[in-house]
Scaffold this motif. Sequence first.
Motif, PDB file in Angstrom:
ATOM      1  N   UNK A  29       2.884   3.431  -1.620  1.00 18.44           N
ATOM      2  CA  UNK A  29       4.219   3.349  -2.202  1.00 18.44           C
ATOM      3  C   UNK A  29       4.678   1.902  -2.358  1.00 18.44           C
ATOM      4  N   UNK A  30       5.320   1.636  -3.496  1.00 22.00           N
ATOM      5  CA  UNK A  30       5.859   0.310  -3.772  1.00 22.00           C
ATOM      6  C   UNK A  30       7.301   0.249  -3.272  1.00 22.00           C
ATOM      7  N   UNK A  31       7.669  -0.867  -2.655  1.00 21.69           N
ATOM      8  CA  UNK A  31       9.025  -0.985  -2.100  1.00 21.69           C
ATOM      9  C   UNK A  31      10.063  -1.213  -3.194  1.00 21.69           C
ATOM     10  N   UNK A  32       9.654  -1.738  -4.365  1.00 22.55           N
ATOM     11  CA  UNK A  32      10.621  -2.003  -5.430  1.00 22.55           C
ATOM     12  C   UNK A  32      10.847  -0.802  -6.334  1.00 22.55           C
ATOM     13  N   UNK A  33       9.771  -0.182  -6.829  1.00 19.13           N
ATOM     14  CA  UNK A  33       9.954   0.922  -7.789  1.00 19.13           C
ATOM     15  C   UNK A  33       9.773   2.287  -7.144  1.00 19.13           C
ATOM     16  N   UNK A  34       9.197   2.349  -5.943  1.00 20.63           N
ATOM     17  CA  UNK A  34       9.058   3.616  -5.236  1.00 20.63           C
ATOM     18  C   UNK A  34       7.897   4.469  -5.686  1.00 20.63           C
ATOM     19  N   UNK A  35       7.124   4.007  -6.666  1.00 16.32           N
ATOM     20  CA  UNK A  35       5.997   4.795  -7.135  1.00 16.32           C
ATOM     21  C   UNK A  35       4.749   4.525  -6.307  1.00 16.32           C
ATOM     22  N   UNK A  36       3.795   5.444  -6.335  1.00 16.89           N
ATOM     23  CA  UNK A  36       2.557   5.277  -5.575  1.00 16.89           C
ATOM     24  C   UNK A  36       1.600   4.456  -6.427  1.00 16.89           C
ATOM     25  N   UNK A  37       1.978   3.191  -6.627  1.00 19.15           N
ATOM     26  CA  UNK A  37       1.237   2.337  -7.542  1.00 19.15           C
ATOM     27  C   UNK A  37       0.941   0.964  -6.954  1.00 19.15           C
ATOM     28  N   UNK A  38       1.302   0.736  -5.685  1.00 18.08           N
ATOM     29  CA  UNK A  38       1.065  -0.568  -5.065  1.00 18.08           C
ATOM     30  C   UNK A  38      -0.368  -0.619  -4.560  1.00 18.08           C
ATOM     31  N   UNK A  39      -1.193  -1.484  -5.176  1.00 18.34           N
ATOM     32  CA  UNK A  39      -2.599  -1.605  -4.802  1.00 18.34           C
ATOM     33  C   UNK A  39      -2.698  -2.354  -3.487  1.00 18.34           C
ATOM     34  N   UNK A  40      -3.308  -1.714  -2.494  1.00 15.76           N
ATOM     35  CA  UNK A  40      -3.304  -2.267  -1.143  1.00 15.76           C
ATOM     36  C   UNK A  40      -4.114  -3.560  -1.072  1.00 15.76           C
ATOM     37  N   UNK A  41      -5.324  -3.572  -1.645  1.00 20.47           N
ATOM     38  CA  UNK A  41      -6.154  -4.772  -1.549  1.00 20.47           C
ATOM     39  C   UNK A  41      -5.636  -5.897  -2.432  1.00 20.47           C
ATOM     40  N   UNK A  42      -5.192  -5.577  -3.623  1.00 19.12           N
ATOM     41  CA  UNK A  42      -4.660  -6.609  -4.520  1.00 19.12           C
ATOM     42  C   UNK A  42      -3.293  -7.093  -4.064  1.00 19.12           C
ATOM     43  N   UNK A  43      -2.523  -6.198  -3.384  1.00 18.34           N
ATOM     44  CA  UNK A  43      -1.169  -6.553  -2.973  1.00 18.34           C
ATOM     45  C   UNK A  43      -0.232  -6.644  -4.158  1.00 18.34           C
ATOM     46  N   UNK A  44      -0.463  -5.827  -5.184  1.00 20.79           N
ATOM     47  CA  UNK A  44       0.352  -5.873  -6.390  1.00 20.79           C
ATOM     48  C   UNK A  44       0.592  -4.458  -6.892  1.00 20.79           C
ATOM     49  N   UNK A  45       1.807  -4.213  -7.382  1.00 15.86           N
ATOM     50  CA  UNK A  45       2.149  -2.893  -7.898  1.00 15.86           C
ATOM     51  C   UNK A  45       1.695  -2.778  -9.346  1.00 15.86           C
ATOM     52  N   UNK A  46       1.018  -1.677  -9.662  1.00 13.10           N
ATOM     53  CA  UNK A  46       0.529  -1.466 -11.020  1.00 13.10           C
ATOM     54  C   UNK A  46       1.647  -1.031 -11.958  1.00 13.10           C
ATOM     55  N   UNK A  47       2.745  -0.512 -11.416  1.00 12.43           N
ATOM     56  CA  UNK A  47       3.831  -0.004 -12.248  1.00 12.43           C
ATOM     57  C   UNK A  47       4.874  -1.079 -12.560  1.00 12.43           C
ATOM     58  N   UNK A  48       5.321  -1.806 -11.543  1.00 12.46           N
ATOM     59  CA  UNK A  48       6.415  -2.759 -11.773  1.00 12.46           C
ATOM     60  C   UNK A  48       6.000  -4.216 -11.599  1.00 12.46           C
ATOM     61  N   UNK A  49       4.795  -4.473 -11.086  1.00 15.73           N
ATOM     62  CA  UNK A  49       4.324  -5.841 -10.948  1.00 15.73           C
ATOM     63  C   UNK A  49       4.748  -6.533  -9.675  1.00 15.73           C
TER      64      UNK A  49
END
Length: 108
Positions: A29-49
């Motif tokens: 889960x991403x703390x900014x957009x709340x979607x299950x899009x935060x890539x754990x290894x990259x440390x970046x959200x695929x949905x909101x950046x």
Amino acid sequence: ARRTPPAVMGKAGKGTGSFGKRRNKSHTLCVRCGRRAFHIQKGKCAACGYPSARKRTQGPGAGSLFYGHEAKAQRRTTTGTGRMRHLKTMARRFKNGFQTGQAKKASK
């Protein structure tokens, strides 16, 4: 005649048998957009950046400023899909001339 043993679950391919082996999550889960899009290894959200300061936008095709994502993705996240806490009152306030709560001056 020699018989072949029955197929083992998850032996090969992408189908039913291989689904039992899928137990690692690449996104959380991403703390900014709340979607299950935060890539754990990259440390970046695929949905909101997140964590970049500029929010990743779902622009309309190749003509967008930064990205060329799907039109459906844009419809899901565009203005009007949320609460619009501030913007929903603007049309009414504009129509009335942005009254401030002060009484109008008496016209002579």
